[in-house]
Design a protein around this motif. Structure first.
Motif, PDB file in Angstrom:
ATOM      1  N   THR A  20       0.842  -1.190   0.000  1.00 47.05           N
ATOM      2  CA  THR A  20       0.000   0.000   0.000  1.00 47.05           C
ATOM      3  C   THR A  20       0.879   1.243   0.000  1.00 47.05           C
ATOM      4  O   THR A  20       2.014   1.203   0.490  1.00 47.05           O
ATOM      5  CB  THR A  20      -0.955   0.034   1.216  1.00 47.05           C
ATOM      6  N   LEU A  21       0.354   2.313  -0.539  1.00 45.75           N
ATOM      7  CA  LEU A  21       1.060   3.589  -0.501  1.00 45.75           C
ATOM      8  C   LEU A  21       0.508   4.495   0.596  1.00 45.75           C
ATOM      9  O   LEU A  21       0.885   5.658   0.688  1.00 45.75           O
ATOM     10  CB  LEU A  21       0.965   4.278  -1.868  1.00 45.75           C
ATOM     11  N   GLN A  22      -0.375   3.951   1.413  1.00 42.93           N
ATOM     12  CA  GLN A  22      -0.932   4.701   2.534  1.00 42.93           C
ATOM     13  C   GLN A  22       0.078   4.733   3.686  1.00 42.93           C
ATOM     14  O   GLN A  22       0.723   3.731   3.974  1.00 42.93           O
ATOM     15  CB  GLN A  22      -2.230   4.055   3.026  1.00 42.93           C
ATOM     16  N   THR A  23       0.210   5.886   4.326  1.00 41.46           N
ATOM     17  CA  THR A  23       1.073   6.011   5.495  1.00 41.46           C
ATOM     18  C   THR A  23       0.445   5.231   6.636  1.00 41.46           C
ATOM     19  O   THR A  23      -0.742   5.372   6.914  1.00 41.46           O
ATOM     20  CB  THR A  23       1.224   7.494   5.900  1.00 41.46           C
ATOM     21  N   ARG A  24       1.265   4.398   7.299  1.00 38.35           N
ATOM     22  CA  ARG A  24       0.742   3.592   8.396  1.00 38.35           C
ATOM     23  C   ARG A  24       1.408   3.926   9.730  1.00 38.35           C
ATOM     24  O   ARG A  24       1.191   3.268  10.723  1.00 38.35           O
ATOM     25  CB  ARG A  24       0.881   2.118   8.053  1.00 38.35           C
ATOM     26  N   ASN A  25       2.243   4.978   9.714  1.00 38.30           N
ATOM     27  CA  ASN A  25       2.891   5.472  10.934  1.00 38.30           C
ATOM     28  C   ASN A  25       3.682   4.403  11.671  1.00 38.30           C
ATOM     29  O   ASN A  25       3.657   4.310  12.894  1.00 38.30           O
ATOM     30  CB  ASN A  25       1.862   6.124  11.865  1.00 38.30           C
ATOM     31  N   SER A  26       4.403   3.608  10.899  1.00 36.41           N
ATOM     32  CA  SER A  26       5.267   2.575  11.458  1.00 36.41           C
ATOM     33  C   SER A  26       6.471   2.443  10.531  1.00 36.41           C
ATOM     34  O   SER A  26       6.304   2.211   9.337  1.00 36.41           O
ATOM     35  CB  SER A  26       4.516   1.243  11.535  1.00 36.41           C
ATOM     36  N   ASP A  27       7.663   2.605  11.087  1.00 38.04           N
ATOM     37  CA  ASP A  27       8.860   2.487  10.250  1.00 38.04           C
ATOM     38  C   ASP A  27       8.891   1.151   9.521  1.00 38.04           C
ATOM     39  O   ASP A  27       9.246   1.081   8.352  1.00 38.04           O
ATOM     40  CB  ASP A  27      10.125   2.643  11.094  1.00 38.04           C
ATOM     41  N   ARG A  28       8.499   0.098  10.217  1.00 32.66           N
ATOM     42  CA  ARG A  28       8.527  -1.240   9.634  1.00 32.66           C
ATOM     43  C   ARG A  28       7.600  -1.340   8.421  1.00 32.66           C
ATOM     44  O   ARG A  28       7.891  -2.050   7.465  1.00 32.66           O
ATOM     45  CB  ARG A  28       8.115  -2.262  10.703  1.00 32.66           C
ATOM     46  N   LEU A  29       6.502  -0.593   8.445  1.00 35.45           N
ATOM     47  CA  LEU A  29       5.525  -0.665   7.370  1.00 35.45           C
ATOM     48  C   LEU A  29       5.679   0.445   6.325  1.00 35.45           C
ATOM     49  O   LEU A  29       5.257   0.283   5.176  1.00 35.45           O
ATOM     50  CB  LEU A  29       4.103  -0.603   7.951  1.00 35.45           C
ATOM     51  N   ASP A  30       6.271   1.576   6.709  1.00 33.86           N
ATOM     52  CA  ASP A  30       6.348   2.734   5.804  1.00 33.86           C
ATOM     53  C   ASP A  30       7.666   2.854   5.048  1.00 33.86           C
ATOM     54  O   ASP A  30       7.749   3.609   4.074  1.00 33.86           O
ATOM     55  CB  ASP A  30       6.104   4.029   6.586  1.00 33.86           C
ATOM     56  N   PHE A  31       8.705   2.140   5.477  1.00 33.29           N
ATOM     57  CA  PHE A  31      10.001   2.209   4.800  1.00 33.29           C
ATOM     58  C   PHE A  31      10.337   0.833   4.244  1.00 33.29           C
ATOM     59  O   PHE A  31      10.133  -0.187   4.898  1.00 33.29           O
ATOM     60  CB  PHE A  31      11.100   2.672   5.772  1.00 33.29           C
ATOM     61  N   HIS A  32      10.861   0.820   3.008  1.00 31.20           N
ATOM     62  CA  HIS A  32      11.110  -0.435   2.312  1.00 31.20           C
ATOM     63  C   HIS A  32      12.501  -0.435   1.694  1.00 31.20           C
ATOM     64  O   HIS A  32      12.947   0.582   1.158  1.00 31.20           O
ATOM     65  CB  HIS A  32      10.070  -0.633   1.202  1.00 31.20           C
ATOM     66  N   ASP A  33      13.175  -1.572   1.751  1.00 30.46           N
ATOM     67  CA  ASP A  33      14.415  -1.766   1.008  1.00 30.46           C
ATOM     68  C   ASP A  33      14.025  -2.253  -0.373  1.00 30.46           C
ATOM     69  O   ASP A  33      13.299  -3.241  -0.525  1.00 30.46           O
ATOM     70  CB  ASP A  33      15.306  -2.816   1.676  1.00 30.46           C
ATOM     71  N   VAL A  34      14.494  -1.535  -1.397  1.00 35.83           N
ATOM     72  CA  VAL A  34      14.092  -1.847  -2.769  1.00 35.83           C
ATOM     73  C   VAL A  34      15.337  -1.851  -3.645  1.00 35.83           C
ATOM     74  O   VAL A  34      16.191  -0.967  -3.528  1.00 35.83           O
ATOM     75  CB  VAL A  34      13.083  -0.794  -3.293  1.00 35.83           C
ATOM     76  N   SER A  35      15.422  -2.825  -4.517  1.00 32.41           N
ATOM     77  CA  SER A  35      16.576  -2.896  -5.419  1.00 32.41           C
ATOM     78  C   SER A  35      16.501  -1.791  -6.470  1.00 32.41           C
ATOM     79  O   SER A  35      15.412  -1.302  -6.797  1.00 32.41           O
ATOM     80  CB  SER A  35      16.606  -4.261  -6.121  1.00 32.41           C
ATOM     81  N   VAL A  36      17.664  -1.435  -6.992  1.00 28.80           N
ATOM     82  CA  VAL A  36      17.688  -0.384  -8.017  1.00 28.80           C
ATOM     83  C   VAL A  36      16.982  -0.833  -9.288  1.00 28.80           C
ATOM     84  O   VAL A  36      16.354  -0.023  -9.971  1.00 28.80           O
ATOM     85  CB  VAL A  36      19.129   0.101  -8.326  1.00 28.80           C
ATOM     86  N   TRP A  37      17.045  -2.128  -9.617  1.00 27.87           N
ATOM     87  CA  TRP A  37      16.363  -2.600 -10.824  1.00 27.87           C
ATOM     88  C   TRP A  37      14.844  -2.587 -10.647  1.00 27.87           C
ATOM     89  O   TRP A  37      14.122  -2.381 -11.605  1.00 27.87           O
ATOM     90  CB  TRP A  37      16.861  -3.974 -11.267  1.00 27.87           C
ATOM     91  N   ALA A  38      14.366  -2.757  -9.415  1.00 27.56           N
ATOM     92  CA  ALA A  38      12.932  -2.655  -9.154  1.00 27.56           C
ATOM     93  C   ALA A  38      12.482  -1.197  -9.282  1.00 27.56           C
ATOM     94  O   ALA A  38      11.406  -0.913  -9.831  1.00 27.56           O
ATOM     95  CB  ALA A  38      12.583  -3.206  -7.781  1.00 27.56           C
TER      96      ALA A  38
END
Length: 83
Positions: free
Chosen positions: A32-50
């Protein structure tokens, strides 16, 4: 007439948001692109190719939308000239 334009703008914004959410899910695996006010849920590790893949999908969607708009405008001009 103003309400119709407002409804159209709202519908367009909803379609845009749905498209962005689908790109985020398909390419970045973000649920989801909704803010959930949780670092675990709002921040993501994403590859550069993605990220590149998601940006390309967004670019292609914008290109298609622009071509659709241009085609509609050209049809309107043709109809006006015929009248």
């Amino acid at each position: 007439m103003r309400k119709t334009a407002s409804k159209t703008a709202t519908k367009a914004a909803q379609q845009r948001d749905q498209l962005l959410a689908q790109i985020a899910l398909d390419h970045l695996f973000i649920e989801t692109l909704q803010t959930r006010n949780s670092d675990r849920l709002d921040f993501h590790d994403v590859s550069v190719w993605a990220v590149q893949s998601a940006l390309m999908a967004a670019y292609q969607a914008g290109l298609a939308a622009g071509q659709s708009t241009a085609a509609k405008a050209a049809d309107q001009v043709t109809q006006q000239q015929a009248a």
